[in-house]
Design an enzyme around this catalytic site. Structure first.
Site, PDB file in Angstrom:
ATOM      1  N   LYS A  94      38.075  49.281  37.227  1.00  0.00           N
ATOM      2  CA  LYS A  94      38.767  49.404  35.940  1.00  0.00           C
ATOM      3  C   LYS A  94      37.768  49.178  34.823  1.00  0.00           C
ATOM      4  O   LYS A  94      36.888  48.311  34.944  1.00  0.00           O
ATOM      5  CB  LYS A  94      39.912  48.384  35.832  1.00  0.00           C
ATOM      6  CG  LYS A  94      40.671  48.459  34.507  1.00  0.00           C
ATOM      7  CD  LYS A  94      41.919  47.604  34.496  1.00  0.00           C
ATOM      8  CE  LYS A  94      41.686  46.167  34.200  1.00  0.00           C
ATOM      9  NZ  LYS A  94      41.017  45.900  32.887  1.00  0.00           N
ATOM     10  N   GLU A 111      47.929  47.799  27.542  1.00  0.00           N
ATOM     11  CA  GLU A 111      48.102  46.377  27.236  1.00  0.00           C
ATOM     12  C   GLU A 111      48.537  46.160  25.788  1.00  0.00           C
ATOM     13  O   GLU A 111      47.906  46.686  24.849  1.00  0.00           O
ATOM     14  CB  GLU A 111      46.790  45.607  27.508  1.00  0.00           C
ATOM     15  CG  GLU A 111      46.916  44.121  27.170  1.00  0.00           C
ATOM     16  CD  GLU A 111      45.840  43.234  27.774  1.00  0.00           C
ATOM     17  OE1 GLU A 111      45.005  43.724  28.547  1.00  0.00           O
ATOM     18  OE2 GLU A 111      45.851  42.032  27.459  1.00  0.00           O
ATOM     19  N   GLU A 165      37.427  49.218  30.295  1.00  0.00           N
ATOM     20  CA  GLU A 165      38.156  49.180  29.026  1.00  0.00           C
ATOM     21  C   GLU A 165      37.587  50.213  28.063  1.00  0.00           C
ATOM     22  O   GLU A 165      36.377  50.462  28.051  1.00  0.00           O
ATOM     23  CB  GLU A 165      38.069  47.782  28.406  1.00  0.00           C
ATOM     24  CG  GLU A 165      38.741  46.714  29.259  1.00  0.00           C
ATOM     25  CD  GLU A 165      38.764  45.346  28.594  1.00  0.00           C
ATOM     26  OE1 GLU A 165      38.456  45.247  27.384  1.00  0.00           O
ATOM     27  OE2 GLU A 165      39.094  44.372  29.288  1.00  0.00           O
ATOM     28  N   ASP A 188      37.468  44.820  38.312  1.00  0.00           N
ATOM     29  CA  ASP A 188      37.333  44.993  36.863  1.00  0.00           C
ATOM     30  C   ASP A 188      35.851  44.950  36.482  1.00  0.00           C
ATOM     31  O   ASP A 188      35.167  43.960  36.781  1.00  0.00           O
ATOM     32  CB  ASP A 188      38.067  43.822  36.187  1.00  0.00           C
ATOM     33  CG  ASP A 188      38.659  44.186  34.848  1.00  0.00           C
ATOM     34  OD1 ASP A 188      38.526  45.343  34.417  1.00  0.00           O
ATOM     35  OD2 ASP A 188      39.284  43.291  34.240  1.00  0.00           O
ATOM     36  N   ASP A 223      38.744  40.593  34.906  1.00  0.00           N
ATOM     37  CA  ASP A 223      37.778  39.715  34.233  1.00  0.00           C
ATOM     38  C   ASP A 223      38.508  38.574  33.511  1.00  0.00           C
ATOM     39  O   ASP A 223      37.878  37.688  32.942  1.00  0.00           O
ATOM     40  CB  ASP A 223      36.843  40.492  33.308  1.00  0.00           C
ATOM     41  CG  ASP A 223      37.565  41.177  32.165  1.00  0.00           C
ATOM     42  OD1 ASP A 223      38.812  41.105  32.090  1.00  0.00           O
ATOM     43  OD2 ASP A 223      36.876  41.816  31.330  1.00  0.00           O
ATOM     44  N   SER A 224      39.838  38.587  33.575  1.00  0.00           N
ATOM     45  CA  SER A 224      40.617  37.406  33.161  1.00  0.00           C
ATOM     46  C   SER A 224      40.157  36.180  33.935  1.00  0.00           C
ATOM     47  O   SER A 224      40.457  35.056  33.541  1.00  0.00           O
ATOM     48  CB  SER A 224      42.108  37.652  33.391  1.00  0.00           C
ATOM     49  OG  SER A 224      42.349  38.120  34.707  1.00  0.00           O
TER      50      SER A 224
END
Ligand code: KIV
Length: 263
Positions: free
Chosen positions: A113, A182, A115, A84, A45-46
């Site tokens: 993925k 991270e 978070e 993501d 999602d960057s």
């Protein structure tokens, strides 16, 4: 060329070979990464920041991510593909997470993925039991930027470090097959990596992780930022393909991240 599977990634980990990961968002760069030998590509999602030009990842949608996964899958024949889950697409309930994950898998992801730590364990279990491999993500979790008060290194004090270890353990226990670590002190990432059976993939987490990931635009020095944890591999390289080849070699031989990239 056969696409790598989760078993191939597990075998690399069992053989103690460092796992290489980069982000990509389009077919052309995905092809370059594939040809350079990158084993896993994350459609992160960057993309909200480096593709869409936003100042956080929060506005990325599930359809944005699915679109970029489809582009990457057309370009990369071999790499293992991780999609993501964007902010707001999975936190509400395990059922919502399943629907969003199914959309990314239909687009071509082999794993999703998400978070968050122990609070996401039930969701991880729900997904894995329904055929969706999951990669966790702990430490600095950019989707929590407003709670964290900025993009800050996590786990600097004892309580924070213990929380990261416990979160990663909870995700692995729930069935996560990989965990991204991270922005944390290298000794914390080392402890997590030692505690888990599954591979850890570090970004700003030191050299003791099972593998490394960077945002492609940071590796190429075109993101408009110069984070401490990144190295510009384009500097001194003969083009983009050579820069990625150099990144693969540096991760494999343990020379990236170096002391200058560590918290
Ligand atoms: O969105 C992303 O690119 C990521 C990586 C930085 C791990 O989550």
């Amino acid at each position: 060329m056969a696409r790598l599977t989760l078993r191939d990634i597990a075998r690399l980990h069992a053989d103690r070979e460092k796992i290489t990961m980069l982000t990509a968002y389009d077919a052309s760069f995905a092809r370059v990464l594939d040809e350079a030998g990158i084993e896993t590509i994350l459609i992160g999602d960057s993309l909200g920041m480096v593709i869409q030009g936003r100042d956080s990842t929060l506005a990325v949608s599930i359809e944005d991510t699915a679109y970029h996964i489809e582009c990457v899958v057309r370009g990369a024949q071999r790499a293992f593909i991780i999609g993501d889950l964007p902010f707001g697409s999975y936190q509400e309930s395990p059922e919502q997470a399943f629907r969003s994950s199914a959309r990314l898998m239909a687009a071509g992801a082999q794993m999703v993925k998400l978070e968050g730590g122990a609070t996401m364990a039930a969701t991880v279990r729900f997904l894995v039991e329904r055929g969706i491999p999951v990669c966790g993500h702990v430490g600095l979790v950019p989707q929590f930027v407003n709670v964290l008060g900025g993009f800050r290194v996590q786990g600097r004090d004892d309580a924070g470090a213990k929380r990261i270890v416990a979160d990663a353990e909870a995700l692995a226990e729930a069935g996560a097959s990989m965990v991204v670590l991270e922005a944390m002190p290298a000794p914390v990432a080392k402890e997590v990596t030692g505690a888990l059976q599954v591979p850890t993939i570090g970004i700003g987490a030191g050299p003791e992780c099972s593998g490394q990931v960077l945002v492609l635009h940071d590796l190429l020095g075109v993101s408009g930022r110069k984070p401490k944890f990144a190295r510009n591999f384009l500097q001194g390289a003969d083009g983009v393909a050579a820069a990625v080849v150099n990144y693969v070699a540096a991760v494999k031989d343990g020379t990236f991240p170096g002391p200058e990239n560590i918290y």
